[in-house]
Design an enzyme around this catalytic site. Structure first.
Site, PDB file in Angstrom:
ATOM      1  N   ASP A  81      -3.051   6.200  -0.562  1.00  0.00           N
ATOM      2  CA  ASP A  81      -3.456   6.890  -1.782  1.00  0.00           C
ATOM      3  C   ASP A  81      -3.061   6.110  -3.030  1.00  0.00           C
ATOM      4  OD1 ASP A  81      -0.750   7.307  -1.627  1.00  0.00           O
ATOM      5  OD2 ASP A  81      -0.827   9.478  -1.884  1.00  0.00           O
ATOM      6  N   GLY A  82      -2.874   4.798  -2.877  1.00  0.00           N
ATOM      7  CA  GLY A  82      -2.549   3.958  -4.015  1.00  0.00           C
ATOM      8  C   GLY A  82      -1.702   2.779  -3.591  1.00  0.00           C
TER       9      GLY A  82
ATOM     10  N   PRO B 189       0.845  -1.194   0.000  1.00  0.00           N
ATOM     11  CA  PRO B 189       0.000   0.000   0.000  1.00  0.00           C
ATOM     12  C   PRO B 189       0.882   1.245   0.000  1.00  0.00           C
ATOM     13  CG  PRO B 189      -0.582  -1.495   1.812  1.00  0.00           C
ATOM     14  CD  PRO B 189       0.721  -1.958   1.251  1.00  0.00           C
ATOM     15  N   LYS B 190       0.432   2.279  -0.675  1.00  0.00           N
ATOM     16  CA  LYS B 190       1.150   3.555  -0.634  1.00  0.00           C
ATOM     17  C   LYS B 190       0.587   4.349   0.540  1.00  0.00           C
ATOM     18  CE  LYS B 190       2.666   7.401  -3.545  1.00  0.00           C
ATOM     19  NZ  LYS B 190       2.376   8.463  -2.558  1.00  0.00           N
ATOM     20  N   VAL B 191       1.245   4.219   1.660  1.00  0.00           N
ATOM     21  CA  VAL B 191       0.781   4.843   2.898  1.00  0.00           C
ATOM     22  C   VAL B 191       0.900   6.360   2.777  1.00  0.00           C
ATOM     23  CG1 VAL B 191       1.108   4.966   5.389  1.00  0.00           C
ATOM     24  CG2 VAL B 191       1.461   2.797   4.190  1.00  0.00           C
TER      25      VAL B 191
END
Length: 588
Positions: free
Chosen positions: A277-278, A123-125
């Site tokens: 966010d991605g 996950p893009k934290v």
């Protein structure tokens, strides 16, 4: 061949949504616009990084910063803006932050993954990037990302963040880790909850001079160990042993863009302990940490979520006049993708609302999709300094009884009136669309709302873009409207009768209709006193009465005894007309 097609499609998608072209500004105006936006960003930087305050959303800030950089590349390429990320930014990173490449869609992900092996997705934290530097197992530095080469020393804050180990068991002289400080949340679903300005909250907590209550709620997600083991499994295992277990729990090997897409969708809807966010796809770095440079991290790429809101630039403002004279203001924007829609135009409503919003060409706006996927203006996030307003219609210039005859000033409303008549619920002129009316109008054969009734097949065929066979079809469709009942012609005239009132209307001829009093109109369902008086007033309007007189001369609506007389001359031609589908005029 398949790979070639994929590359071409990727390049095409990049071209279609490329950066906007340089504004056609004189140097003096460019300097003014750039200076004003730069000053505002500096003000927000100061509030954000020095005081821990967020005066604007992360998304809006990022949009305006990108726009400023674009303007500077156009006019002052030697002076590109860089955010004031720290109070001093003097502490060098032991290993530079490279950043990650942003990928637009699944096709771009597939293109990037070509010829790469041992890939992992995380996950893009959404938080604040930092460097953790351990020497002989002891944390000696916690540095904000800054410009990638230098940042601010935040070590004094680390002791208030339990998630950051202050000591790790290692025989290595130095351990440098890069990761994301984030705000711990419970049951966060990105699809439902959005970003919640998590990045700003973390930055604010770290920038306060005195430790605040938010620091103990921060977590750390390690996404890079520059000089770590070559195999990802070995890295994750060691990080977990040191107390950085999130990376192991949220990292998964992937071999295709389909697998990446599945994890991206799954995490978008799942309950997570952080805001995202991605996703980010990682490969073992190809360079030693000492050689890393900002912007050169080819071994990692991000595929961000499509935001619920997307920013764009207004290219122009249009004023659409509907058939009843209502004016709708439309913003023509630089094309942007929102979910599965490409948005180029946004209706913002009335002239009054447009003036309240104070939005013109060059302004930056944020858009979203409302119900049924209709684009909606959320807010204006930046206004250009030089305000050049388009010439707008005057309030009251158009009404329900204006533009019954064609004039250049009436072109928009007149065309809207004609287009509305083609609808199935009005005169049902199948196949005669707006483009057809536009051709007929430009051909000079229409001077009032119903003058098309007297056009001959030859006159229609003489119009540019309409052939003889098509002209015959249009002529028959026009003649068929004579069979429509009176109530349909009232709608074509623009009389504001509710559907229930139209269905209950007993009149079938013009004389009986025109002798109705306001009290008689008011007896119809859905017609109150105000509307009844308005209808009577409209029916006394001189131009409207002229049109009604014309329809009477044309024996419209046709009585039962006249149906079929002079209307259908050639059954074979009419059968052909019925077979032809709407929109066929484009084939001529």
């Amino acid at each position: 061949m398949k790979g070639c097609v994929g590359v071409c499609c990727f390049l095409l998608s990049m071209f279609c949504f490329a950066e906007p072209l340089c504004p056609g500004w004189a140097p003096a105006r460019a300097a003014q616009e750039i200076g004003q936006l730069q000053q505002q960003l500096r003000h927000w930087d100061d509030a954000y990084y020095r005081q821990g305050l967020s005066a604007v959303s992360d998304a809006d800030y990022d949009t305006l910063q990108q726009r400023l950089v674009q303007w500077q590349r156009c006019f002052t390429p030697d002076a590109v803006y860089a955010a004031q990320l720290t109070t001093d930014g003097s502490t060098p990173h032991p290993v530079a932050h490279t950043g990650v490449r942003k990928l637009r869609d699944k096709l771009a992900v597939a293109y990037w993954m070509q010829d790469k092996t041992d890939l992992w997705v995380q996950p893009k934290v959404d938080g604040v990037a930092v460097t953790l530097h351990y020497r002989q197992g002891k944390l000696i530095s916690l540095i904000s990302r800054g410009d990638g080469m230098r940042g601010e020393e935040w070590l004094s804050r680390a002791r208030f963040i339990p998630a950051i180990p202050k000591q790790i068991a290692t025989e290595r002289q130095d351990v440098v880790l890069q990761g994301e400080l984030f705000l711990n949340v419970t049951d966060h679903q990105q699809a439902r909850d959005g970003g919640q300005n998590a990045r700003a909250k973390v930055a604010g907590a770290m920038m306060h001079q005195q430790p605040g209550p938010l620091l103990p709620q921060l977590g750390i997600f390690i996404w890079s160990w520059p000089e770590g083991p070559a195999r990802m499994n070995d890295r994750l295992q060691q990080l977990s042993a040191w107390g950085f277990d999130l990376a192991a729990r949220w990292s998964h090997p992937v071999q295709s863009e389909e697998e990446v897409a599945q994890w991206r969708d799954r995490w978008f809807h799942a309950s997570l302990p952080f805001v995202t966010d991605g996703v980010v796809i990682h490969q073992t770095p190809s360079l030693a940490g000492r050689d890393w440079q900002p912007g050169q991290g080819t071994w990692s790429a991000a595929w961000k979520y499509q935001p619920a809101e997307v920013s764009s630039e207004v290219r122009s403002v249009s004023f659409n006049v509907g058939r009843t004279g209502k004016i709708a203001v439309v913003l023509n924007v630089l094309p942007v993708q929102i979910e599965d829609k490409t948005v180029r135009r946004v209706n913002i409503g009335s002239l009054r609302r447009w003036r309240e919003l104070n939005v013109i060409a060059g302004d930056q706006v944020t858009l979203a999709l409302a119900g049924l996927g209709i684009p909606r203006l959320e807010r204006v996030i930046w206004r250009v300094v030089k305000r050049e307003y388009p010439l707008a219609p005057q309030a009251g210039e158009f009404s329900s009884v204006s533009c019954l005859h064609f004039t250049p000033a009436c072109r928009a409303q007149f065309l809207s009136r004609l287009s509305a008549m083609s609808q199935k619920s009005v005169l049902n002129i199948a196949g005669v669309q707006r483009s057809t009316w536009l051709r007929l109008l430009d051909g000079g054969g229409i001077d009032h709302l119903f003058s098309w009734l007297r056009l001959t097949p030859q006159q229609i065929a003489d119009v540019s873009g309409i052939g003889a066979e098509r002209a015959q079809t249009i002529w028959h469709r026009f003649n068929l409207t004579r069979q429509q009942p009176l109530r349909r012609w009232l709608v074509a005239l623009g009389l504001p009768l509710p559907r229930r009132a139209l269905q209950a209307l007993p009149d079938s001829t013009w004389p009986s209709l025109l002798t109705r009093t306001a009290e008689e109109w008011q007896r119809l369902p859905g017609v109150g006193r105000v509307l009844a008086l308005r209808i009577v007033e409209m029916l006394q309007h001189a131009e409207l009465r002229q049109l009604i007189a014309f329809l009477q001369q044309q024996a419209v609506p046709a009585t039962h005894s006249m149906l079929g007389v002079g209307i259908i001359e050639d059954g074979q031609t009419e059968a052909k007309a019925q077979r032809q589908q709407p929109g066929d005029e484009t084939k001529q």
